[in-house]
Design an enzyme around this catalytic site. Structure first.
Site, short mmCIF file in Angstrom:
data_model
loop_
_atom_site.label_atom_id
_atom_site.label_comp_id
_atom_site.label_asym_id
_atom_site.label_seq_id
_atom_site.Cartn_x
_atom_site.Cartn_y
_atom_site.Cartn_z
N SER A 157 0.84 -1.20 0.00
CA SER A 157 0.00 0.00 0.00
C SER A 157 0.88 1.25 0.00
O SER A 157 1.66 1.46 -0.93
CB SER A 157 -0.96 -0.05 1.19
OG SER A 157 -1.96 0.92 1.09
N ASP A 225 -10.40 -5.26 -3.80
CA ASP A 225 -9.84 -4.08 -3.13
C ASP A 225 -10.62 -2.84 -3.56
O ASP A 225 -10.59 -2.45 -4.73
CB ASP A 225 -8.36 -3.94 -3.49
CG ASP A 225 -7.63 -2.93 -2.61
OD1 ASP A 225 -8.27 -2.00 -2.10
OD2 ASP A 225 -6.40 -3.09 -2.43
N HIS A 254 -8.52 -4.77 0.71
CA HIS A 254 -7.24 -4.09 0.89
C HIS A 254 -6.48 -4.59 2.11
O HIS A 254 -5.25 -4.59 2.11
CB HIS A 254 -7.46 -2.58 1.00
CG HIS A 254 -6.21 -1.78 0.91
ND1 HIS A 254 -5.49 -1.65 -0.25
CD2 HIS A 254 -5.53 -1.05 1.86
CE1 HIS A 254 -4.43 -0.89 -0.03
NE2 HIS A 254 -4.43 -0.52 1.24
#
Length: 274
Positions: A157, A225, A254
């Site tokens: 991320s 996600d 996510h």
């Protein structure tokens, strides 16, 4: 007319707030004590790094996992190593079980809390994250037992920006990205689409840097996600300057990629870090 002017005023205020607070929104900088790795893992050491302004950063250095099946790897030096960059709401104190369970067991590992995060000092900024990444790379690659030609970089991320920065500016053997986004402006266009992207001061330019990276690349992305859609991960993969393997984690959002990926994720990561 009064309603229109009122809405315009609210929009202007919100635009100013987003412009001023975007770094705090992007870097929430949770605080947490740094666990002692010898207490929670049974091995490893706490490390400290110093930024140019004297800011103290804390982290972990772990040798290859001390298990019988990896005894040969541990005795053969130098060995490969992984530099681990976590997501924007994480700290070492929060993710150490993930590091324990998913790290390639035959490789060393170094992870540092970003400035303002965990037990590190300072303030969380994009520039600070990159300086911390540079310091962490030098600390890991200079270890006598580590093969500096087999340093792999992992970023999840927000950490994908630290990882692409490192891979674009240092020698790395491979790059692993999980749930990578294209750029700060790309994320703003998705989540704050009613505001113009010229308000975005941050870069976090994965899509631009990946073009300059020619090492092997492994990308994981959850198919469900909603924060960083899989099309962003595909765009990063398509722009890469080196060979790419793109691994879809079915039904993963996510924050549950490790749970959904399970042993397949672990095996793929371990095989990539040779």
């Amino acid at each position: 007319m009064a309603i229109v002017l009122g809405l315009a005023g609210v929009y202007l205020v919100l635009s100013v707030v987003l412009w001023a607070l975007q770094e705090k929104i992007t870097f929430p900088a949770p605080r947490a004590p740094l666990p002692n790795p010898t207490q929670v893992l049974g091995y490893g050491e706490q490390i400290e790094l110093r930024m140019k302004d004297g800011t103290r950063l804390t982290g972990w250095y772990l040798t290859p996992a001390p298990t019988p099946q990896h005894a040969i790897s541990r005795s053969s030096t130098p060995f490969p190593a992984v530099l681990w960059f976590y997501g924007n709401g994480e700290t070492i104190g929060a993710i150490w079980p993930i590091i324990r369970d998913f790290r390639p067991p035959h490789a060393a590992l170094l992870v540092v809390d970003y400035p303002g995060y965990g037990a590190s000092g300072g303030r969380a900024t994009e520039a600070g994250m990159y300086e911390a990444a540079d310091l962490a790379y030098e600390a890991l690659s200079s270890r006598p037992a580590v093969d500096r030609h087999r340093v792999y970089v992992y970023g999840r991320s927000l950490g994908s920006a630290a990882a692409t920065h490192t891979a674009a500016t240092h020698e790395v053997a491979g790059l692993i990205l999980e749930s990578p986004f294209t750029s700060a402006r790309g994320m703003a266009a998705r989540h704050y689409r009613i505001f113009p992207t010229f308000l975005v001061r941050l870069a976090l330019d994965n899509i631009g840097r990946i073009q300059r990276i020619h090492c092997p690349i492994l990308i994981f992305h959850g198919t469900a996600d909603m924060l960083v859609p899989i099309k962003m991960g595909r765009a990063v993969a398509a722009a890469a300057g080196g060979p790419v393997e793109f691994v879809m984690i079915e039904r993963a959002g996510h924050n549950d990629t490790y749970d959904m990926g399970g042993n397949t994720y672990k095996a793929k990561l371990a095989a990539f870090v040779r």
